[in-house]
Design a protein around this motif. Structure first.
Motif, PDB file in Angstrom:
ATOM      1  N   ALA A 230      -9.682  -0.968  -3.686  1.00 53.70           N
ATOM      2  CA  ALA A 230      -8.433  -1.947  -3.754  1.00 53.70           C
ATOM      3  C   ALA A 230      -8.064  -2.938  -2.391  1.00 53.70           C
ATOM      4  N   MET A 231      -8.572  -2.209  -1.059  1.00 53.71           N
ATOM      5  CA  MET A 231      -7.732  -3.220   0.086  1.00 53.71           C
ATOM      6  C   MET A 231      -8.437  -4.397  -0.248  1.00 53.71           C
TER       7      MET A 231
ATOM      8  N   ALA B 285       2.319   2.133  -3.794  1.00 52.31           N
ATOM      9  CA  ALA B 285       1.304   2.373  -4.406  1.00 52.31           C
ATOM     10  C   ALA B 285       1.066   3.521  -4.251  1.00 52.31           C
TER      11      ALA B 285
ATOM     12  N   VAL C 150      -8.901   3.602  -1.961  1.00 49.32           N
ATOM     13  CA  VAL C 150      -7.609   2.450  -1.440  1.00 49.32           C
ATOM     14  C   VAL C 150      -9.207   1.421  -0.605  1.00 49.32           C
TER      15      VAL C 150
ATOM     16  N   LEU D 238       1.124  -1.118   0.439  1.00 49.43           N
ATOM     17  CA  LEU D 238      -0.026  -0.451  -0.286  1.00 49.43           C
ATOM     18  C   LEU D 238       0.939   0.910  -0.166  1.00 49.43           C
TER      19      LEU D 238
ATOM     20  N   GLN E  68      -5.332   2.033  -8.697  1.00 52.30           N
ATOM     21  CA  GLN E  68      -7.067   2.860  -8.395  1.00 52.30           C
ATOM     22  C   GLN E  68      -6.714   4.114  -7.432  1.00 52.30           C
ATOM     23  N   VAL E  69      -5.545   4.423  -7.350  1.00 60.15           N
ATOM     24  CA  VAL E  69      -5.334   5.452  -6.951  1.00 60.15           C
ATOM     25  C   VAL E  69      -4.994   6.371  -7.963  1.00 60.15           C
TER      26      VAL E  69
ATOM     27  N   ALA F 252      -6.711  -6.450  -2.810  1.00 58.92           N
ATOM     28  CA  ALA F 252      -5.726  -6.871  -2.273  1.00 58.92           C
ATOM     29  C   ALA F 252      -5.455  -8.025  -1.264  1.00 58.92           C
TER      30      ALA F 252
ATOM     31  N   ILE G 231      -3.511  -1.972  -5.792  1.00 63.88           N
ATOM     32  CA  ILE G 231      -4.431  -0.322  -5.401  1.00 63.88           C
ATOM     33  C   ILE G 231      -3.438   0.652  -6.302  1.00 63.88           C
TER      34      ILE G 231
END
Length: 248
Positions: free
Chosen positions: A181-182, A69, A178, A66, A131-132, A185, A128
């Protein structure tokens, strides 16, 4: 008040899940679904010496992936959103690579980087970072151009514009990206931990399953679920603290 309501809802969700688990376990009466009190007892017995080590490895991989990312994706998203030329340059590459299921890249990543820690954290990073980038780019792109005028008149640098306008404006969408996406992940990390490692909650759960040790297996599932719950709670807390102006 908002924090109290959130905590109460978390507690109610846990109580409901445990109650449902009790009902299913007693209705089926099968070893494959042990009652929660037995699982929690096994968890208490093995957490400190065994399960905590596996949870620590999984949490480390998530946090480092994370962090990488965000360190890469946030600046790229800012540049793409603020400078149209950068967006025109990078958007085709983004649109070609973003839709690819990242789990499909697992064989390639493992061939290039081995089956150790690097490949596992790299997959978390790949899930991630896109997405960010997309969330931050879109958040910056919709900021009205006149918002920048006061700072530009005062001779503000690009770094000052980023600090005082872009970061606050993009923060809500960034945290939402985030959060979304978490979950993916964590799921992919569970899968990668079944390859080339002896540490991680994914390894612990699959190893218990292969040994037909259902109490250990469910204890690992409970820990994995709790890790996800804590990470989501941390993101909610960060949103309340950093984006209070964006909440009604």
């Amino acid at each position: 008040m908002m924090a109290k309501i959130s905590l109460r809802m978390f507690v109610l969700g846990i109580v409901f899940s445990l109650a449902l688990w009790v009902v299913v376990a007693h209705l089926l009466a099968m070893p494959v679904i042990p009652p929660p009190e037995q699982v929690l007892l096994r968890l208490a017995q093995k957490f400190t010496d065994v399960i905590a080590v596996h949870a620590g490895y999984s949490l480390m991989r998530i946090v480092l992936g994370l962090a990488a990312a965000v360190a890469v994706g946030y600046p790229v998203g800012v540049l793409m959103g603020y400078f149209p030329r950068v967006n025109r340059l990078l958007a085709p590459l983004l649109y070609l690579t973003y839709p690819v299921p990242k789990i499909a890249l697992l064989p390639v990543v493992m061939l290039l980087f081995g089956v150790g820690e690097t490949s596992k954290m790299l997959l978390v990073f790949l899930i991630i970072v896109f997405q960010v980038v997309v969330a931050v780019r879109d958040a910056v792109a919709v900021i009205p151009s006149e918002t920048y005028a006061p700072l530009r008149v005062l001779g503000a640098s690009f770094a000052q514009i980023v600090r005082h306008i872009i970061v606050p404006a993009s923060r809500p969408k960034f945290i939402t990206a985030v959060r979304v996406a978490m979950a993916t992940a964590i799921s992919v990390l569970f899968f990668t931990e079944t390859f080339g490692t002896q540490y991680g909650i994914g390894y612990y759960i699959m190893d218990a399953w292969l040994r037909v040790n259902y109490l250990d297996m469910y204890a690992g599932i409970v820990v994995l679920s709790t890790m996800g719950l804590l990470l989501f709670a941390l993101l909610d807390w960060a949103e309340r603290r950093l984006c209070a102006w964006n909440r009604s």
